[in-house]
Design an enzyme around this catalytic site. Sequence first.
Site, PDB file in Angstrom:
ATOM      1  CG  ASP A  51      -6.443   1.786  -7.586  1.00 11.60           C
ATOM      2  OD1 ASP A  51      -5.762   0.993  -6.912  1.00 11.60           O
ATOM      3  OD2 ASP A  51      -6.823   2.889  -7.166  1.00 11.60           O
ATOM      4  CD  GLU A  85      -3.098  -0.356   0.101  1.00 11.53           C
ATOM      5  OE1 GLU A  85      -3.172  -0.025  -1.098  1.00 11.53           O
ATOM      6  OE2 GLU A  85      -3.676  -1.343   0.574  1.00 11.53           O
ATOM      7  N   GLY A 106     -13.495   2.357  -1.456  1.00 10.79           N
ATOM      8  CA  GLY A 106     -12.070   2.162  -1.724  1.00 10.79           C
ATOM      9  C   GLY A 106     -11.804   0.902  -2.525  1.00 10.79           C
TER      10      GLY A 106
HETATM   11  C1  GLA Z   1      -5.273   4.517  -4.133  1.00 10.27           C
HETATM   12  C2  GLA Z   1      -4.541   4.887  -5.407  1.00 10.27           C
HETATM   13  C3  GLA Z   1      -3.513   3.827  -5.768  1.00 10.27           C
HETATM   14  C4  GLA Z   1      -2.592   3.520  -4.576  1.00 10.27           C
HETATM   15  C5  GLA Z   1      -3.411   3.284  -3.308  1.00 10.27           C
HETATM   16  C6  GLA Z   1      -2.546   3.145  -2.086  1.00 10.27           C
HETATM   17  O1  GLA Z   1      -6.032   3.368  -4.321  1.00 10.27           O
HETATM   18  O2  GLA Z   1      -5.452   5.008  -6.473  1.00 10.27           O
HETATM   19  O3  GLA Z   1      -2.766   4.228  -6.878  1.00 10.27           O
HETATM   20  O4  GLA Z   1      -1.655   4.540  -4.395  1.00 10.27           O
HETATM   21  O5  GLA Z   1      -4.347   4.335  -3.083  1.00 10.27           O
HETATM   22  O6  GLA Z   1      -1.808   1.999  -2.162  1.00 10.27           O
END
Ligand code: GLA
Length: 414
Positions: A178, A40, A130
Amino acid sequence: MDLVKREITAETITPYFEEYFGHKPTHIAAAPGRVNLIGEHTDYNNGFVMPMALENHTVVAVAPSPTGNHRFCGSLGDQIYEIPVQDALSIGEPFWSNYVRGVLALLDRRGIKIGPVDMLIDSNVPRGGGLSSSAALEVSVCTALAAFAGVEIDPKEVALIGQSVEHEFVNVPCGIMDQFISANGRKGHALKLDCASLNYELIPMDDPAVSVLVFDSAVKHSLADGAYGQRRKQCEEASAIMGVPSLREATLDMLEESKDKLGDVRYRRARHVIGENVRVASFAQALADKNWEKAGSAMRSSHASLRDDYEVSCAEVDTLVSLCDRIPSASSVYGSRMTGGGFGGCIVALVKTEDVDKVAQELLQAYRQETGIDTTYLITRPGDGARVLFKHTPEKHSLRQSEHGNNAQILSRD
Ligand code: GLA
């Protein structure tokens, strides 16, 4: 999170499309949301991440529009927005249309000009939890429009287009994780991505004895609110102070050497990122060995580091993670952690399949007792990445018509 339990397929969206636009879709594509298992806040530091695609996905159906304009419908029950083709290449209203506008503009820049299109979007990716409903939207729209235009776009490129849409059209300075997993996920696999090279490895995650439980804190987060950008900036400053191009190249020795120059906050931010990259490697090995205790222990350390060093958790998410160790069925939970950008959203837990329903029910009850919050959860297995579900193939028209009584061919990647 808004949990839509409906199944959404080419077959379910087609009658709605006909009802909304008065003709059949010619192309239908899907792309999933994601849950990050570990790694993360490492993606924008050129590090490693290990997400998996959800089984929940966004489905986009398109066809040439007879109106000369684009017509977009963002969800079942929403109104249709008619937008001139040229206007759709820049930021505008409604807000959600910027995900579509962004994809059209990024394709246009690559010489892929999309004529007037009718588009209907339907999704069962929970929103606001999320789980990357926005990546699912960008990637499904891009996949549908590429099929519509008759071009093949490498899934890595699709992911980069999605990321640029976030940066340029939605003002979210996200990393690549993502969009990458939404475009490249594979059923029954987690994906270990090297965010520097974009090389990746698919690691089987198909042990029926272990389930992935995604549990919502019901606390909303927004990546556009500044804290995410601030973390990015602190990491860039830390790598500049240590004299490395990104935190990917930093080691714990370098960190200790630069401790005074870094100051407490940058020191802890960097310590999280350096440690998290090591934890991804250890988790990946544990997964390959089906060593669930070891995988769970990497998840617990990841959460502690995100909470204490990176400071992106929140009280409710910490409560959920700690409840996983305190509920009566705690021994059936291998490990849990916050997942995604943080400041709310979901936790992800690896749980013994035989007890996963019990664990989820106990968590619901205990979370309600400790916080007063009623919430929802998902039990999921790794799903597939983006795919074209349906492509109108005029040349096969007569053949198919005689077989199935329609002029369509259902495509599937498997
Ligand atoms: C969000 C962002 C990703 C990543 C996560 C943390 O989901 O879109 O690119 O940075 O936070 O890991």
